[in-house]
Design a protein around this motif. Structure first.
Motif, short mmCIF file in Angstrom:
data_model
loop_
_atom_site.label_atom_id
_atom_site.label_comp_id
_atom_site.label_asym_id
_atom_site.label_seq_id
_atom_site.Cartn_x
_atom_site.Cartn_y
_atom_site.Cartn_z
N MET A 108 0.83 -1.17 0.13
CA MET A 108 -0.11 0.08 0.04
C MET A 108 0.88 1.18 -0.14
O MET A 108 0.61 2.25 -0.61
CB MET A 108 -0.92 0.01 1.39
CG MET A 108 -1.86 1.30 1.18
SD MET A 108 -3.04 1.28 2.72
CE MET A 108 -1.60 1.75 4.09
N VAL B 208 -7.46 -2.16 0.82
CA VAL B 208 -6.83 -3.35 0.32
C VAL B 208 -6.98 -4.39 0.99
O VAL B 208 -6.92 -4.67 1.91
CB VAL B 208 -5.33 -2.83 0.27
CG1 VAL B 208 -4.37 -3.74 -0.39
CG2 VAL B 208 -5.14 -1.35 -0.30
N ALA C 152 -0.33 -1.45 -4.53
CA ALA C 152 -1.58 -0.71 -4.08
C ALA C 152 -1.33 0.73 -3.46
O ALA C 152 -2.15 1.28 -2.79
CB ALA C 152 -2.01 -1.63 -2.80
N TYR D 143 -4.21 3.58 -2.85
CA TYR D 143 -5.24 2.80 -2.27
C TYR D 143 -5.20 2.98 -0.65
O TYR D 143 -4.45 2.62 0.00
CB TYR D 143 -5.69 1.59 -2.98
CG TYR D 143 -5.60 1.41 -4.53
CD1 TYR D 143 -6.84 1.68 -5.04
CD2 TYR D 143 -4.31 1.50 -5.43
CE1 TYR D 143 -7.07 1.76 -6.55
CE2 TYR D 143 -4.65 1.74 -6.59
CZ TYR D 143 -5.86 1.73 -7.16
OH TYR D 143 -6.21 1.71 -8.60
N LYS D 144 -6.58 3.04 -0.31
CA LYS D 144 -6.82 2.86 1.30
C LYS D 144 -7.57 1.70 1.47
O LYS D 144 -7.59 1.36 2.93
CB LYS D 144 -7.46 4.13 1.70
CG LYS D 144 -6.57 5.38 1.36
CD LYS D 144 -5.26 5.26 2.19
CE LYS D 144 -4.59 6.57 2.23
NZ LYS D 144 -3.12 6.36 2.89
#
Length: 314
Positions: A121, A132, A126, A129-130
């Motif tokens: 992340m 995941v 990712a 993105y928050k």
């Protein structure tokens, strides 16, 4: 510049790295864990290795703000390892405290796949993105769940143990001792089990010719399938269906923005994941597939170091 330490504590090897606040790895090293020497002794030795590496890098240890550690097993309150996978150490020990005694810095600990998912992340597949879902598909299936940028560890540290969701009542025996777990079907172990079962009754195929006289590996199935072996392609279809079954259930539960898949099985690439994406259309709740990205992990062996460092920053 601020710095953070990431430690990926494994049953055989431990990866140690120093990371700056932008996610650049200043140094990294891999050492034998040697857990048989004892809990306190091992942590003390790993701490000394870290301190020597930092001294050799000409970084002032005062600028190191925290340490993050990923471990194989559930972790309570970012500190206590509830039980160890492949370690001869006492369950319920405060691993964070042991490192803090040796290093004098705040320490946070979490499950290794959770930590890897954090890494993806922060700096990997990712990034940006928050929400995941991270999956590590290898010998078993591990998961990392991030909602609104925060890890879901759960009351008992078992958040993300997705390999043990049940996909068949009284199904195949899993390594955990229960039956019907997802990883008993969709992991590398599950692929090997299915392939060997089919090979017992059908040896007229490329996979048999490739592997006779030695132990079959999951990679062999994908290698043979990529050479258009019909027998192996049918096993890949089986694997894709099993993966899609579990992922579809998780999509309906979590509705993530992105699914990041790592581990040895992910190396199969498009021959597997194109099939998974197609089968998900018949399994997942339709709205969960809107704008969903399903991708392979990109950080490789650096994921544990970066994720652990980021854990310490949080």
């Amino acid at each position: 510049m601020k710095y953070y330490v990431g430690i990926d504590l494994g049953g055989t090897n431990t990866k140690i790295g120093l990371v700056d606040e932008k996610g650049n790895i200043i140094f990294k090293t891999i050492v034998k864990t040697d857990s048989m020497e004892g809990f306190s002794e091992t942590i003390q030795r790993l701490s000394k290795i870290l301190l020597n590496q930092i001294e050799g890098s000409n970084i002032n240890f005062d600028n190191v703000l925290s340490i993050g550690v990923g471990v194989p097993g559930p972790v309570l309150n970012s500190r206590i390892v509830k039980f160890w996978a492949n370690f001869p150490w006492k369950n319920g020990v405060d691993l964070a405290l042991e490192f803090e005694k040796n290093l004098g810095k705040p320490v946070k600990v979490d499950n290794d796949v959770n930590v890897i998912t954090l890494g993806e992340m922060w700096k990997g597949a990712a990034k940006g993105y928050k929400n995941v879902l991270g999956l590590a598909v290898g010998t078993g299936i591990g998961g990392g769940i991030i909602v609104d940028g925060k890890l879901v560890s759960g009351e008992n540290g078992a958040g993300g143990e997705v390999g043990h969701i049940k996909i068949e009542l009284n199904g195949k025996l899993c390594g955990c001792g229960q039956k019907g777990c997802w990883e008993a079907y969709a992991s590398a172990t599950g692929i090997i089990r299915e392939a060997n079962s089919r090979l017992a009754v059908n040896k007229q195929n490329l996979l048999y010719e490739m592997t006779k006289g030695r132990e079959l590996e999951a990679k062999d199935v994908f290698d043979a399938a990529k050479k258009d072996d019909k027998f192996s392609l049918e096993i890949v279809d089986y694997e894709a269906e099993q993966l899609a079954f579990g992922i579809g259930n998780l999509l309906s539960t979590l509705d993530p923005e992105i699914v990041v898949i790592g581990g040895g099985v992910a190396l199969a690439g498009d021959i597997l994941f194109d099939r998974v994406k197609e089968k998900l259309k018949d399994i997942a709740f339709p709205s969960t597939l809107e704008n969903l990205r399903l991708v392979t992990a990109t950080l490789g062996n650096d994921a544990g170091i970066l994720g652990a460092a980021y854990l310490g920053m949080m």
